[in-house]
Design a protein around this motif. Structure first.
Motif, PDB file in Angstrom:
ATOM      1  N   TRP A 175      -1.332  -1.776  -3.266  1.00  0.00           N
ATOM      2  CA  TRP A 175      -0.594  -0.535  -3.437  1.00  0.00           C
ATOM      3  C   TRP A 175      -0.116  -0.509  -3.737  1.00  0.00           C
ATOM      4  O   TRP A 175       1.038  -0.356  -4.998  1.00  0.00           O
ATOM      5  CB  TRP A 175       0.025  -0.815  -1.636  1.00  0.00           C
ATOM      6  N   MET A 191       0.164   3.423   1.105  1.00  0.00           N
ATOM      7  CA  MET A 191      -1.383   4.314   1.607  1.00  0.00           C
ATOM      8  C   MET A 191      -0.809   4.864   2.838  1.00  0.00           C
ATOM      9  O   MET A 191      -1.713   5.805   2.666  1.00  0.00           O
ATOM     10  CB  MET A 191      -1.797   3.503   2.073  1.00  0.00           C
ATOM     11  N   GLU A 192       0.285   3.920   4.077  1.00  0.00           N
ATOM     12  CA  GLU A 192       0.292   5.426   4.712  1.00  0.00           C
ATOM     13  C   GLU A 192       0.635   6.779   4.777  1.00  0.00           C
ATOM     14  O   GLU A 192       0.082   8.067   5.286  1.00  0.00           O
ATOM     15  CB  GLU A 192       1.018   4.519   6.389  1.00  0.00           C
ATOM     16  N   SER A 194       0.159   7.613   1.677  1.00  0.00           N
ATOM     17  CA  SER A 194      -0.869   8.853   1.033  1.00  0.00           C
ATOM     18  C   SER A 194      -1.316   9.725   1.505  1.00  0.00           C
ATOM     19  O   SER A 194      -1.910  10.881   1.708  1.00  0.00           O
ATOM     20  CB  SER A 194      -1.167   7.723  -0.428  1.00  0.00           C
ATOM     21  N   ALA A 195      -2.145   8.398   2.555  1.00  0.00           N
ATOM     22  CA  ALA A 195      -3.141   9.411   4.097  1.00  0.00           C
ATOM     23  C   ALA A 195      -2.601  10.307   4.538  1.00  0.00           C
ATOM     24  O   ALA A 195      -3.657  11.245   4.354  1.00  0.00           O
ATOM     25  CB  ALA A 195      -3.752   7.919   4.838  1.00  0.00           C
ATOM     26  N   ASP A 245      -6.302   4.888   1.479  1.00  0.00           N
ATOM     27  CA  ASP A 245      -5.704   6.315   1.909  1.00  0.00           C
ATOM     28  C   ASP A 245      -6.473   7.088   1.849  1.00  0.00           C
ATOM     29  O   ASP A 245      -6.488   8.171   2.968  1.00  0.00           O
ATOM     30  CB  ASP A 245      -4.433   6.740   0.637  1.00  0.00           C
TER      31      ASP A 245
END
Length: 405
Positions: A175, A191-192, A194-195, A245
């Motif tokens: 990231w 990333m979390e 974004s996911a 993600d």
């Protein structure tokens, strides 16, 4: 760029020769089996309620007036551009958008890492006013609401929702490389996060809509081998180069009983480093039923060598066609090359990726993945529940026989 410039200078002589020879072999077979107008071009999908998507893989400067003629010839219900138009070539993005709009072709776009060439990995960006972001911001402004990165676009007439994943992705698990960029451009900081944003956009689509997730790069988890759909091929040691993600978003949506019917992306080119092996370009998730298609056939232009004996100098333009049934499953998918010579336009079958046997026993479907030489027989889930897939095939020269649960 002129259509005659179909082999980029970046290719070595041996690579260009290999690509050209491969194209000729495919074309000779295809010329013997030109697809009928009803199967690929002219009039869209024939079944009531079905949808034809035409995917445009990584452009990398290869787009001109002949491409929009070829795209119009395919008569898509929706065209999907997965990015990497050029190194922030704003004028090219504007030209494509204007041409597609002028031909009244419904479309959605997601920009790739090359489209943020001067800013993506610059962690000293000062803010939204940093001049290095000007090209990226200009492209987003041109595309407007048709750019679906971290967003969505609905097509109610087709009962279809296009949901965009993280735009400008360069792939991989890091990231930090683009942390500053993603913070400034989208206020997404992990990333979390974004996911979660991608998954939320999937699950909130109308229940009667098929959901197609559109990304520049594919999800993590599909890159064990170099030739896998998201496998890293430019280093000696193979590795997964998918987006974590996107993987998490697809899993979250599936667990919420709202899996995507289809996920499309590019970035990972079909020819592996060295130009002697091809990448697997399709994958079917055994748990959610999501069909994943990589449409990055690069270069996407080639000379139509089959016409040169007649004194013509036509060109071939690559597209990927996906036909979806009224009940939201993928009926078929194919890489195709459209021959454009003057005012003549002809569609040739290049390679089938997926097709579903029309003879079904209840929810039993047989799907053929020609790139892997595999028949997949699966119980399609009612209410999108999990199902079991059995694969018995010879895959890239290795025997495979397994039951996936």
């Amino acid at each position: 760029m002129l259509a005659a410039q179909v082999i980029p200078k970046a290719l070595t002589t041996s690579q260009a020769h290999f690509c050209r020879a491969a194209f000729v072999r495919g074309l000779r077979a295809a010329r013997r089996e030109v697809l009928s107008m009803s199967s690929i071009s002219g009039g869209g999908t024939s079944d009531s309620g079905s949808v034809r998507l035409v995917l445009i893989g990584d452009v990398h400067h290869q787009w001109d007036e002949q491409d929009v003629i070829a795209l119009k010839h395919l008569q898509p219900d929706v065209a999907l551009f997965v990015g990497d138009f050029g190194e922030e070539v704003v004028e090219l993005v504007q030209t494509i958008k204007q041409q597609v709009d002028a031909h009244n072709i419904p479309a959605a776009y997601v920009l790739g890492n090359h489209d943020a060439w001067h800013s993506l990995s610059k962690n000293d960006l000062s803010g939204a006013g940093d001049p290095r972001l000007a090209g990226t911001q200009a492209q987003l402004q041109i595309l407007g609401q048709d750019h679906v990165g971290f967003s969505c676009k609905q097509f109610p007439a087709h009962r279809l929702s296009i949901v965009g994943a993280r735009p400008f992705s360069a792939g991989g698990s890091s990231w930090n490389r683009a942390a500053k960029f993603n913070h400034i451009m989208f206020n997404v900081n992990s990333m979390e996060a974004s996911a979660a944003r991608i998954a939320d956009n999937i699950v909130r689509q109308p229940a009667e809509h098929a959901v197609v997730v559109m990304a520049h790069n594919g999800p993590a988890g599909l890159g064990q081998q170099q030739y896998d759909i998201c496998g890293r091929d430019w280093l000696e040691k193979a590795g997964d180069h998918g987006d974590p993600d996107l993987q998490e978003a697809l899993l979250t949506a599936a667990h919420a009983n709202r899996p995507a019917a289809l996920a499309v992306f590019g970035h990972m080119h079909h020819m592996l480093k060295g130009g002697e092996r091809r990448r697997q370009m399709v994958h079917i998730d055994a748990h959610s039923g999501t069909v994943l298609i990589n449409c990055a056939v690069v270069p996407r232009w080639s000379e139509d060598l089959a016409t040169q004996g007649n004194g013509n100098h036509g060109s071939l333009h690559h597209f990927t066609i996906v036909n979806m049934a009224a009940d939201h499953y993928v009926q078929s998918a194919s890489h195709v090359w459209v021959s454009v010579s003057g005012s003549n336009c002809q569609t040739l079958q290049h390679e089938d990726l997926v097709w579903t046997n029309s003879l079904r026993d209840g929810q039993l479907i047989r799907t053929y993945l020609s790139t892997g030489g595999a028949w997949i027989t699966a119980n399609r889930p009612e209410s999108n529940a999990a199902y079991v897939t059995k694969v018995v095939s010879s895959y890239h020269g290795k025997s495979a026989s397994k039951l996936t649960k």
